[in-house]
Design an enzyme around this catalytic site. Structure first.
Site, mmCIF file in Angstrom:
data_model
loop_
_atom_site.group_PDB
_atom_site.id
_atom_site.type_symbol
_atom_site.label_atom_id
_atom_site.label_comp_id
_atom_site.label_asym_id
_atom_site.label_seq_id
_atom_site.Cartn_x
_atom_site.Cartn_y
_atom_site.Cartn_z
ATOM 1 N N PRO A 2 0.844 -1.208 0.000
ATOM 2 C CA PRO A 2 0.000 0.000 0.000
ATOM 3 C C PRO A 2 0.876 1.254 0.000
ATOM 4 C CG PRO A 2 -0.570 -1.485 1.813
ATOM 5 C CD PRO A 2 0.711 -1.977 1.236
ATOM 6 N N GLU A 3 0.565 2.195 -0.878
ATOM 7 C CA GLU A 3 1.284 3.461 -0.956
ATOM 8 C C GLU A 3 0.327 4.573 -0.513
ATOM 9 O OE1 GLU A 3 3.254 3.788 -4.799
ATOM 10 O OE2 GLU A 3 3.479 1.619 -4.913
#
Ligand SMILES: [Zn+2]
Length: 270
Positions: A2-3
């Site tokens: 996840p960014e």
């Protein structure tokens, strides 16, 4: 992986379900995810506290507690935060459960177990190393240019450096470099002002597009209601090796930069 757009999507969807609630119970099933304090201290500080806010810095989620402290979560590779309106047992990958005073539960699942949970009275000790927030109005082209101009590493590696700008990972670094027309191996200190300006704008553009789509789901990223993001359908280069470039039709190539898979168009990116 996840960014920023995925963590921000989680924050926006989890906050209305959690902020204002009291955490009645914390069950830690795998103590290795608790960092900085012992699992016992973590439980003592968090159990009985009320969540008064939920913020984000880079890829970190920050839960402000009353009477004191902040819980900080970093999902790393495969961490997931789910909200269940009523109790569910979880599975072998569920490592932490928070039971809230409305009967709902927050579950932390993490197949690879690289994610970490912190409790701290000084959040800067956990997130103080992070560079500017790319969606903040305070992040200027001038500041970005100054940060890149001092560095000789490839621009792809610099975009992944959380001290240069916070929240980018492999997906959005590749997408932003494509939108800006910049080759991932260019050294930071060789970018012209106009290229830095294009890259600054491209980073904001791809992050905002991805946020609007609820992030990108490949393997494990899920939203708190277990739904998926849809931005992966709009990726221009990321994991599209061999597919035609959406601008010129040249097959997308993949190379390794600083150990990370990097996708780009050899014609459009110079
Ligand atoms: Zn192209």
């Amino acid at each position: 992986m996840p960014e920023l757009p995925e963590v921000e999507t989680i924050r926006r969807e989890l906050a209305p379900r959690v902020v204002g609630r009291r955490i009645n119970e914390v069950e830690i099933r795998w103590p290795g995810i608790i960092a900085r304090v012992s699992p016992d201290i973590f439980r003592q500080r968090v159990q009985g506290a009320r969540v008064t806010g939920m913020g984000r810095r880079g890829k970190y989620l920050l839960w402000t507690l009353e009477p004191e402290g902040t819980v900080i979560v970093h999902l790393r590779m495969t961490g997931q935060l789910h909200h269940h309106p009523s109790p569910v047992p979880g599975d072998k990958h569920t490592h932490l459960i928070m039971r809230l005073d409305d009967g709902s539960e927050v579950h932390y699942r993490d197949v690879r177990k690289f994610g970490r949970w912190y409790w701290t009275s000084a959040p800067e000790e956990v997130v103080g190393h992070l560079g500017p927030e790319p969606l903040s109005p305070e992040w200027t082209v001038e500041e970005f240019a100054a940060a890149l101009g001092r560095r000789r590493r490839p621009i792809k590696a610099l975009l992944l450096d959380q001290g240069v700008v916070a929240g980018l990972g492999n997906i959005y670094a590749d997408e932003a470099l494509f939108v800006a027309g910049i080759h991932p191996l260019r050294r930071g200190d060789t970018l012209h002002v106009e290229e830095v300006r294009r890259l600054h704008e491209a980073i904001r553009q791809v992050l905002l597009e991805a946020l609007h789509a609820g992030g990108s789901t490949f393997s494990t990223y899920q939203r708190p209601d277990m739904g998926e993001g849809t931005y992966q359908r709009r990726h221009r280069v990321f994991r599209r090796t061999g597919h035609p470039c959406p601008v010129c039709g040249t097959p997308i190539e993949r190379i390794r930069v600083s150990g990370r898979s990097t996708h780009f168009c050899p014609h459009c990116q110079r």
